[in-house]
Structure formats: C-alpha cells, structure tokens
Write an enzyme that holds these catalytic residues in place. Sequence first.
Site, PDB file in Angstrom:
ATOM      1  CG  ASP A   1      25.656  14.538 -67.354  1.00  0.00           C
ATOM      2  OD1 ASP A   1      26.802  14.087 -67.363  1.00  0.00           O
ATOM      3  OD2 ASP A   1      25.392  15.734 -67.109  1.00  0.00           O
TER       4      ASP A   1
ATOM      5  CG  ASP B   1      27.556  15.730 -63.247  1.00  0.00           C
ATOM      6  OD1 ASP B   1      28.517  14.983 -63.531  1.00  0.00           O
ATOM      7  OD2 ASP B   1      27.180  16.664 -63.966  1.00  0.00           O
ATOM      8  CD  GLU B   2      29.151  11.002 -66.898  1.00  0.00           C
ATOM      9  OE1 GLU B   2      29.256  10.125 -67.752  1.00  0.00           O
ATOM     10  OE2 GLU B   2      30.078  11.775 -66.569  1.00  0.00           O
TER      11      GLU B   2
HETATM   12 MG   LIG Z   1      26.363  17.207 -65.869  1.00  0.00          MG
END
Ligand SMILES: [Mg+2]
Length: 406
Positions: free
Chosen positions: A15, A110-111
């Site tokens: 993340d 974002d993961e």
């Molecule tokens: Mg994040």
Amino acid sequence: MFEPGAAPTRCMHLDMDTFFVSVERLLDPALNGRPVIVGGTPYQRGVVAGCSREARRYGVHSAMPLRQAYELCPQAVFLHPSFTHYAEYSDRVSELLEDFVPVMEKASIDEFYLDLSGCGRILGNEESWGVRVKHTILGELRLPLTYGIARNKLVAKVATNVGKRAGDMRVPEGREADFLAPHPIRIMPGIGEVMERDLLNMGIPFIGSIAALSLRLFTNMYGRVGRTLHEHSRGIDHAPILPYRRQKTLSAEHTFNEDVLDPRAMEAALKQLAARVGRDLRERGFLTRTVTLKLRYADFITATKTLHCDYTNADHTLYGIAERLFRALYTRRVRVRLLGIGTSDLIDDYGQLFLFSEEEEKSDSLYAGLDDIRRRFGKHAITYGSVLEQRQEAGRRTQDAGGVVV
Ligand SMILES: [Mg+2]
C-alpha cells in the site's frame, strides 16, 4: 505451479503511503514537510481524498468533510485532486511490480497484491526480497510504501495496515491466527462502522475474540458474511489473486457499404465511431490521452495520424480530435473505404472517487445516462442529429431511426 483462481500460498500486499500527497509532492517539492489535504477547497461540499502525516496529526483523515478538515487544520495546503497524475504514477508502480512476479493484482489505485506462491527459489529470503521491491519503487519513483507478507491476501493486508505504524511485516507460515488475535476488530478488512459497533456492543473488541467464539454465533447474526468473518479471524482466506492485465489500446472501425465521397457521410461515421470508443472507454473504466485516426481510401492506400490531448473518455472530445485529424489526413479527392478511431495510453479512470468541478460532473452524468439508455434500448437509441440525418438520407430502414436526438 500456478492455477488461475487458486488462493496463493504466499502473498505480498503493498500500500503506497499517503499516495496522493506523495505524488503531489513529486510535482511540487515545496509541499514537503507541510500539512497537505487533497480533495478540494475548504468551502466545497467534498471530502478529504488523501492527507499527509502532518495533517493527520491534527485529526484529519480520509473521507472527512473538507470543511471539518479546515476547522482542524486551517494552515494546511488544500489541493484539488489531479487524478490523472495519480493514475499515471499508479501505472508506473504496476509496471515495476510486474517485473518482480508473474502474477500481480491491482486492488486499487495505490494497493497491490503479489502472488509469491512457488517463487521461493527466485525470491530467496522473503524479507530481503520485500525490502528490494520497496527500495526499487522508492528509488525509481520516489514513492514510499508499506508492505506485508503472509500466507493469504487477508493476513497480508492486515500486516500492511499494522505496518503503517509498526514497520513492514512478515507473518510466518502457521502464525496467522496468533498474529491477528491481539489487534482491534477495526483493522480487519470487511468490518465497517456498523459491524464494528455491533461487535463492540457484544463485548468483542479484538480479532482474537471473534476466533474464540463459535462459528454459529456469527452465521446466525450475519449469515455467509458471518462465516467469512469467523474464518478471517482465524487467518483463513481463500481469495485468489486476480491477475492484472493492462489494456493498452482500444479502437473501432467502420467500412462503408459503398466507398464514399460525401463529407457528411464521413462526419456521421466519425461521430458514431467516437461514440463507440467513448462508451467502450467508460464501460471499461479508462481514460485516454492519445487518439489515432485511420483513413483508408478506395484504392487501399491507408493514412493514419495521431494527436495527444488531456485525458478523456467523452464522445464529444474524441469526436473533436478525430475531426481535426480527419481534416489533416483527407487530402486526396478519392473515395473513402474505411475510417477508424483508435485510442492508446489508457489509464484507469478513478474520477468517480472524487468530487469534480460541476461541469465535469454534469458531462460525466450525462454520459452515464446515455450509456445506460443505450444498454437498455440498443446502441442506436440515442445518437447525434447529423448521424440520424445521414441514416434517413441513406434511406436505410433502421428500427432505431426514432431515437432521441442530442
Ligand atoms: Mg495508501
């Protein structure tokens, strides 16, 4: 051996740390060290899409109304989200990660999940390998991240969440339940505010408290969700890693029944092609910044020309560019056999996550409405006036001639 759809046996979850702010700081280093809030201006109706650690210290967090964030931290820099930049950087992270393992899932902007199953010989020591992945992204893109490595997606994700404060983590095989037990239930993916309140009221504060109670209690309360919750609390998760495939291009072509010389027929064809490509982009959740027009003359000589634009998936923008390209390309007085519109440099459209300017919102909801009508009533239910005229002029009997004109 990799079986598609099978749960991983080892898995890494990554993340990006305060991703939107990190990207904003790459674009404007003057933001370093300052409290930054991404989402819009403090007087807008919107919510915080992302904020820096400096802002979090004042109690600001994601999904908080901007006005409230301003009350807590008036000295923060408030920014409108530049989601096309975020999507671009997200794509660059994906590209780097794809070089490390054969199967990677992009869970959000974002993961990411990496399938490490059977990669032992390539990876060697998991810990040092994790550090290498992290440093590669930090070195190449200057973007910080936190990761967790565990047997499955669920435990790896919790490890990342815990690691946000405690540092990157690796949960050894067989220690999944022990690792989860002491953490508050809030940290478990799938437990929302309502369920958290329910469980707390019942005197269930920790993940380990769920695991210690009977499965039946949770299936009675939540049905299938309860069963999954109970499994998760014991570190069991069968979710597969869904391979990420980036679609790079998208296009549509039209071959005329008879080669044409009439500019109105070509214009109508371009409009339909733009609408088709626009709808495909929206349905697949993409934006494009590169439009290519293909023109094939009756003598099979083919010309193409490309133009870059701001990221879009709007029919009228695509048509506008296609028309400009057409005017530049159509230089011979020869009948035209085929026209095509292609788009490339596609990125994921995360626009729906944010509150945009009103105009953009209007155009977004207009197209969403049009797409919905086309899905329900057929693709010609709504069309441009000139397309309709062309069709009627051509004397074609089309059942959709009575469509709505926009
Ligand atoms: Mg994040």
